[in-house]
Design a protein around this motif. Structure first.
Motif, mmCIF file in Angstrom:
data_model
loop_
_atom_site.group_PDB
_atom_site.id
_atom_site.type_symbol
_atom_site.label_atom_id
_atom_site.label_comp_id
_atom_site.label_asym_id
_atom_site.label_seq_id
_atom_site.Cartn_x
_atom_site.Cartn_y
_atom_site.Cartn_z
ATOM 1 N N LEU A 194 -0.219 0.346 5.552
ATOM 2 C CA LEU A 194 -1.665 0.308 5.393
ATOM 3 C C LEU A 194 -1.978 -0.027 3.943
ATOM 4 C CD1 LEU A 194 -2.531 3.656 7.269
ATOM 5 C CD2 LEU A 194 -2.222 1.373 8.258
ATOM 6 N N ASN A 195 -3.221 -0.380 3.676
ATOM 7 C CA ASN A 195 -3.608 -0.698 2.306
ATOM 8 C C ASN A 195 -3.355 0.489 1.384
ATOM 9 O OD1 ASN A 195 -6.448 -0.757 0.333
ATOM 10 N ND2 ASN A 195 -4.956 -2.396 0.235
ATOM 11 N N HIS A 196 -2.688 0.230 0.257
ATOM 12 C CA HIS A 196 -2.285 1.255 -0.710
ATOM 13 C C HIS A 196 -1.332 2.274 -0.092
ATOM 14 C CE1 HIS A 196 -5.763 0.571 -3.803
ATOM 15 N NE2 HIS A 196 -5.022 -0.500 -3.598
ATOM 16 N N LEU A 197 -0.699 1.909 1.022
ATOM 17 C CA LEU A 197 0.271 2.782 1.684
ATOM 18 C C LEU A 197 1.271 1.883 2.423
ATOM 19 C CD1 LEU A 197 0.156 6.137 2.256
ATOM 20 C CD2 LEU A 197 0.135 5.248 4.585
ATOM 21 N N SER A 198 1.976 1.053 1.670
ATOM 22 C CA SER A 198 2.839 0.065 2.305
ATOM 23 C C SER A 198 4.191 -0.015 1.611
ATOM 24 C CB SER A 198 2.161 -1.314 2.300
ATOM 25 O OG SER A 198 1.875 -1.730 0.968
ATOM 26 N N TRP A 199 5.124 -0.641 2.297
ATOM 27 C CA TRP A 199 6.477 -0.831 1.794
ATOM 28 C C TRP A 199 6.898 -2.275 2.060
ATOM 29 C CZ3 TRP A 199 4.615 3.090 4.665
ATOM 30 C CH2 TRP A 199 4.752 4.402 4.192
ATOM 31 N N ALA A 200 7.722 -2.829 1.194
ATOM 32 C CA ALA A 200 8.348 -4.130 1.438
ATOM 33 C C ALA A 200 9.769 -3.876 1.928
ATOM 34 C CB ALA A 200 8.368 -4.974 0.172
#
Length: 468
Positions: A194-200
């Motif tokens: 999610l926006n500002h809650l993500s991982w690559a």
């Protein structure tokens, strides 16, 4: 040539947006820009700087400043929303109320993000109604924070013409290209969450995912600056690249301690910088001394950008030397060109998107869109921030499967919070709002949530009316 409307154009970021647009508007097929803001002074100053940039470049781009939203979006093909309902004063209250209760005060997540969203959602939904009625079936790029939550509200209201944008997610790719000394166009970075809650969780070069080898290299672990916020043991355990805003979740007590020790919140610090900037700009004759105004602007923006996350990270924050790309031993990196960013900041997300749709380029961008099966386990109408392929038909999310259970538990919790917040705003329901904040990991208390909701309802009453 098409029309673009920039809503909230009295923002300090308008300068950078127009600076990029001047370079690329012809190849993007954009002939006119309407800069709209309901603050006449900020529109005159920052919108005026935008006009100046266009004239200075001897550009054929037509620019109009307006306080009338309907005028701005009528006939528009693209609309960019950068609203701050309540301006800096409301942001300061959002953060200070939380901090005074011993909770993290941050404008996009937790209590502060909740309050910001309750003011913003009613305004942006009214704007979406007008856009649907007056625009040329415009694509709306929502940069208004909290971006993912606001975009969720727009999707839940039945609009399918919105793309949530954030320069934070795309920044991972830019930082990787700089660190690895390769062109960003030569890699595909898989981002999910999610926006500002993500991982690559993938970095593909020539079709090969090199992330496992990067994450196994201590020089990269210690030197890649996206990791500076986190304990390196956590990074090794994750095996993925976390968004910097996850600092508030992974090191919550550290962030809170630093915030409480500071005499000013981040919002109060930004407001102080902005107030000093505005005081100086008011003394400048913009008609005769625009270059002086631009110098003042750059001075304060440098100060502002240099202070990013400084309060939350505290004085103990350590920077390590960047990794030596030539010594990483990854064959796919050899012979690639140095990276030169083409489109800058959040403007870059917008312009890359338009360019790829216009020319069916199929580039990849991390944006917020309705899930539609992209992230396993989430509903189709859940707005997610994922890497998408952009072609003539718009955004197509990459599929993400078999994701780490702990990461997805956090994603599910925050998505539930977002959906409850959207419903709370829709019904002006304190009960739903309390439930939303109770389950948020940065609040995680019914009694604190109830107190927060009562306080935010009171300070936001001029914007939201009475809640029940």
């Amino acid at each position: 040539m098409k029309k673009l409307a920039l809503i909230g154009g009295g923002s300090v970021r308008t300068y950078y947006f127009v600076e990029s647009l001047v370079k690329f508007h012809e190849e993007l097929g954009l002939g006119s820009l309407y800069i709209m803001d309901n603050d006449p002074e900020k529109l005159r100053i920052f919108g005026g700087m935008g006009e100046y940039l266009v004239k200075k470049a001897d550009s054929r781009l037509e620019v109009a400043l307006t306080e009338d939203f309907t005028e701005a979006v009528t006939g528009a093909d693209y609309v960019v929303t950068t609203l701050r309902v309540g301006q800096d004063e409301a942001r300061c209250k959002d953060e200070r109320i939380a901090l005074d209760m011993g909770l993290i005060g941050q404008e996009t997540t937790g209590a502060g993000g909740y309050s910001y969203a309750t003011r913003t959602i009613p305004t942006i939904l009214e704007y979406m109604r007008i856009i649907k009625e007056k625009s040329n079936n415009a694509t709306v790029f929502n940069f208004t924070n909290p971006s993912g939550l606001v975009t969720q509200a727009i999707v839940d209201a039945g609009y399918d013409n919105v793309i949530g944008i954030c320069d934070n997610a795309t920044g991972i790719k830019i930082d990787l290209s700089n660190a690895l000394k390769i062109n960003a166009s030569e890699m595909v970075v898989g981002v999910y969450g999610l926006n500002h809650l993500s991982w690559a969780n993938s970095v593909e070069i020539g079709g090969v995912d090199v992330l496992p080898r990067l994450m196994g290299n201590e020089d990269f672990i210690r030197g890649f600056h996206q990791f500076d916020y986190f304990d390196r043991g956590l990074i090794r355990r994750l095996g993925e690249i976390p968004n910097g805003y996850l600092y508030y979740f992974y090191h919550r007590e550290r962030a809170l301690k630093n915030l409480l020790a500071s005499p000013m919140s981040r919002g109060e610090s930004i407001k102080a910088i902005n107030d000093r900037m505005m005081a100086e700009l008011r003394r400048v004759d913009l008609g005769a001394e625009m270059e002086r105004a631009v110098e003042i602007y750059h001075h304060y923006m440098h100060e502002r950008e240099g202070s990013y996350m400084s309060i939350e990270l505290g004085n103990g924050h350590r920077h390590f030397a960047p990794p030596d790309a030539d010594k990483l031993g990854i064959r796919e990196l050899l012979g690639n060109r140095p990276f030169n960013e083409v489109y800058e900041g959040y403007a870059g997300v917008v312009f890359n998107y338009i360019d790829s749709v216009n020319h069916d380029k199929g580039i990849d961008l991390a944006v917020s869109v309705a899930n539609h099966g992209a992230v396993e386990g989430l509903a189709d109408d859940d707005v997610v921030e994922v890497t998408c392929t952009i072609d003539k038909d718009g955004a197509h999310p990459m599929p993400f499967r078999s994701l780490p259970e702990s990461n997805m538990l956090l994603v599910h919790t925050i998505k539930r919070y977002e959906k409850l917040t959207v419903e709370a705003v829709k019904h002006k329901s304190k009960e739903l709002a309390v439930e939303a904040l109770t389950i948020h990991p940065l609040v995680s208390s019914y009694s604190l949530a109830k107190e927060l909701v009562d306080k935010y309802c009171e300070v936001n009453k001029p914007f939201t009316g009475e809640w029940k």
